[in-house]
Enzyme design. Sequence first.
Site, PDB file in Angstrom:
ATOM      1  N   HIS A   1      28.980  26.072  22.725  1.00 42.89           N
ATOM      2  CA  HIS A   1      27.599  25.605  22.600  1.00 42.89           C
ATOM      3  C   HIS A   1      27.140  24.941  23.892  1.00 42.89           C
ATOM      4  O   HIS A   1      27.930  24.313  24.587  1.00 42.89           O
ATOM      5  CB  HIS A   1      27.474  24.639  21.416  1.00 42.89           C
ATOM      6  CG  HIS A   1      27.685  25.337  20.112  1.00 42.89           C
ATOM      7  ND1 HIS A   1      28.124  24.706  18.990  1.00 42.89           N
ATOM      8  CD2 HIS A   1      27.513  26.638  19.775  1.00 42.89           C
ATOM      9  CE1 HIS A   1      28.218  25.587  18.007  1.00 42.89           C
ATOM     10  NE2 HIS A   1      27.861  26.764  18.463  1.00 42.89           N
ATOM     11  N   PHE A   2      25.860  25.109  24.200  1.00 39.73           N
ATOM     12  CA  PHE A   2      25.394  24.561  25.478  1.00 39.73           C
ATOM     13  C   PHE A   2      23.886  24.392  25.495  1.00 39.73           C
ATOM     14  O   PHE A   2      23.165  24.902  24.627  1.00 39.73           O
ATOM     15  CB  PHE A   2      25.805  25.489  26.638  1.00 39.73           C
ATOM     16  CG  PHE A   2      25.150  26.851  26.581  1.00 39.73           C
ATOM     17  CD1 PHE A   2      23.851  27.038  27.040  1.00 39.73           C
ATOM     18  CD2 PHE A   2      25.823  27.936  26.063  1.00 39.73           C
ATOM     19  CE1 PHE A   2      23.237  28.284  26.979  1.00 39.73           C
ATOM     20  CE2 PHE A   2      25.211  29.192  25.993  1.00 39.73           C
ATOM     21  CZ  PHE A   2      23.919  29.359  26.456  1.00 39.73           C
ATOM     22  N   LEU A   3      23.447  23.689  26.505  1.00 45.51           N
ATOM     23  CA  LEU A   3      22.028  23.643  26.844  1.00 45.51           C
ATOM     24  C   LEU A   3      21.967  23.992  28.329  1.00 45.51           C
ATOM     25  O   LEU A   3      22.733  23.456  29.124  1.00 45.51           O
ATOM     26  CB  LEU A   3      21.472  22.249  26.578  1.00 45.51           C
ATOM     27  CG  LEU A   3      19.970  22.075  26.788  1.00 45.51           C
ATOM     28  CD1 LEU A   3      19.434  21.020  25.824  1.00 45.51           C
ATOM     29  CD2 LEU A   3      19.626  21.686  28.211  1.00 45.51           C
TER      30      LEU A   3
ATOM     31  N   PRO B   1      22.394  34.920  25.500  1.00 45.35           N
ATOM     32  CA  PRO B   1      23.003  34.035  26.499  1.00 45.35           C
ATOM     33  C   PRO B   1      24.200  34.701  27.170  1.00 45.35           C
ATOM     34  O   PRO B   1      24.957  35.420  26.519  1.00 45.35           O
ATOM     35  CB  PRO B   1      23.454  32.834  25.663  1.00 45.35           C
ATOM     36  CG  PRO B   1      23.633  33.351  24.280  1.00 45.35           C
ATOM     37  CD  PRO B   1      22.742  34.551  24.124  1.00 45.35           C
TER      38      PRO B   1
ATOM     39  N   MET C   1      28.391  30.668  31.666  1.00 49.39           N
ATOM     40  CA  MET C   1      27.673  29.680  32.474  1.00 49.39           C
ATOM     41  C   MET C   1      27.589  30.022  33.965  1.00 49.39           C
ATOM     42  O   MET C   1      26.907  29.341  34.710  1.00 49.39           O
ATOM     43  CB  MET C   1      28.256  28.283  32.269  1.00 49.39           C
ATOM     44  CG  MET C   1      29.705  28.159  32.622  1.00 49.39           C
ATOM     45  SD  MET C   1      30.282  26.516  32.151  1.00 49.39           S
ATOM     46  CE  MET C   1      32.040  26.751  32.192  1.00 49.39           C
TER      47      MET C   1
ATOM     48  N   SER D   1      21.489  35.269  31.760  1.00 49.08           N
ATOM     49  CA  SER D   1      21.118  35.442  30.361  1.00 49.08           C
ATOM     50  C   SER D   1      19.919  36.386  30.344  1.00 49.08           C
ATOM     51  O   SER D   1      19.281  36.587  31.382  1.00 49.08           O
ATOM     52  CB  SER D   1      20.734  34.102  29.743  1.00 49.08           C
ATOM     53  OG  SER D   1      21.832  33.232  29.739  1.00 49.08           O
TER      54      SER D   1
ATOM     55  N   HIS E   1      24.650  39.874  20.753  1.00 48.42           N
ATOM     56  CA  HIS E   1      24.310  38.441  20.740  1.00 48.42           C
ATOM     57  C   HIS E   1      24.742  37.695  21.991  1.00 48.42           C
ATOM     58  O   HIS E   1      24.404  36.535  22.175  1.00 48.42           O
ATOM     59  CB  HIS E   1      24.857  37.756  19.501  1.00 48.42           C
ATOM     60  CG  HIS E   1      26.276  37.236  19.636  1.00 48.42           C
ATOM     61  ND1 HIS E   1      27.325  38.023  20.024  1.00 48.42           N
ATOM     62  CD2 HIS E   1      26.791  36.008  19.423  1.00 48.42           C
ATOM     63  CE1 HIS E   1      28.431  37.287  20.034  1.00 48.42           C
ATOM     64  NE2 HIS E   1      28.135  36.072  19.682  1.00 48.42           N
TER      65      HIS E   1
END
Lengths: 142, 489
Positions: free
Chosen positions: B211-213, B385, B388, B392, B411
């Site tokens: 999970h990330f922002l 997404p 990192m 995306s 996904h």
Amino acid sequence: MKPFELVDHTADVGIKAHGSTLTELFENAARGMFAVIAGEKYKAQGSKIEKKIEINENKDNLEEILVSWLSELLDIFNREKIYLDNFRILSLNNNGIKAETSGVNIDLYQSDLYTEIKAVTFHNLKIEEDVEGFSCTIIFDV
Amino acid sequence: MIMAYAWQDKLEKLDNFRWKIPQSYKPGMKVPGLIYASEKLLTGIINDKAPEQVANVAFLPGIVKYSLAMPDIHWGYGFSIGGVAATDPENGGVIAPGGIGYDICCGVRLVRSDLTLDELKPRLETLVNALFNNIPSGVGSSGDIKASAKEEEEIFLKGAAWAVKKGYGVKEDLDFTEDRGSIEGADPSGVSKRAYERGRDQSGTLGSGNHFLEIQVIDEIYDEEKADIFSLFKGQITMMIHSGSRGLGYQICDDYVKGMISCLDKYNINVPDRQLACAPLNSPEGKSYLGAMKCAANYAWLNRQCLMHLARNAFEKVFNKSWNSLGLKLVYDVAHNIAKMEKHKVDGKERLLCVHRKGATRAFPPGHPELPEAYKKTGQPVIIPGDMGTFSYVLAGTEGSMRETFGSTCHGAGRCLSRSGAVKVCAGRSIDKELFNKSGIIVRAKTRTTLAEEAPEAYKDVGEVVDVVHGAGLSKKVCRMRPLGVIKG
């Protein structure tokens, strides 16, 4: 015989637990799960909290009892914030388990724990018996 | 490698993007399997055990047409991740909690802004730090947005709409959320006490793991017209949020997988893996799960709404302007772990099916009644997404997905290395420093291990994944985003 080893799984994490008896297998599976949570070298510091566990389920299936046992321990960790590191099984059969366990209260948010286990899965779960005793691979959803 | 060769013989190549697992592969399969992949991605897929799981899912009673796998498929438990299966309640169709997964309604939302890269650059580090401080993340993290037990029930029923009522966003946000952030039919009576308790203090928290922002910049536009309607342009700053239903969803899935093992005997269901435990959609157990699952779905939409609210606050602090004047509007929010009752055409007839998407995104075509008015012409935005270190994507839903995959597409990148494998590969390396030195990406994470587990090498090439769904016509590329700053759990 190692009590448990970590197993590679693409998306998740697994352990292979061993035991010369079924009781030992269940205890080692619990140790393995907490090693997944905080690493094999992690030692929790603090005053001991004792927990008694009693599971009675009409399953007639030892593998399902194994998942219930680990899920119960994971629940204590998640909701009561107790990192368990000591397990003693008093009785075990296809329909239930009675055990004493103890651990240390830790603040999850502040600690450097690195693996959140979402759940213990039933994926390809099978307790196997050989000349050395019992073994079982358990996959966790992380 | 032996296994890879074994699979090579079993798979039937239909064209450059489609590989069929014949129904005869395993006795008990009710339909064939169909994997969407390029030749290159397939090599990785068959070295994994994922195709076996695609075949196992084909055992589910009432499954329609195919057990489907998207190009980001990887080995899961029970279902593979990247799996889609539709079941027909009128034909004994089942619902399998494992076909949704533990993180019920895990998904992504994309927020646009009026900021350009040049405007953001001098304040990027300040912003990333502000986001990291403002948003609770990490294992078992709990947040400031707390709800009482009574309010929790309201959250289960109303989802993101509850957050908006509380002031954590505006009504317009709901227009751009799948199911308007609150799916109908949620029934809290099927949610256990334990699940309630685990959900109580975790709303507005990111969680850990993948999970990330992320703060991003759009660096490539593929479809000007659609991008324009989504209000996206080259050089624009966007923000992506990836999170789910946290402990609540895990507990609901856990409760029902355990409970449904006994349904296998009760309803005479034969599946090759207990993790595929399921119950007929029309049975009390199936209905109870569906009602509880919807509670977790609403909770997840609320959670992403709260996370967006906290992130908007961080932007306001750093830029000293209201989020509205910074143009921080929601582009769309999609779930990628969910089961939905949807109407689909099968052999020319419309049928109401239960579409399981586990690591797959809904991709409805232009004109679909579920789409917000503004996107009726473009098709549904699909938010993909990457890892990192790479890109995306935003795609748009098409008729192709309605014809072939029950309105579903990929996904994300999909893992290619296990977590411990990734940690081994990254031993002695500093992933955040590498990302900064190589690409100027600022990363903040709770632990170094999360960084290693989530290193770019652990993931498939998301560009390749997106090219497959684009090429197969399951959705069309709209634009690409490059990461600038990442907050990890």
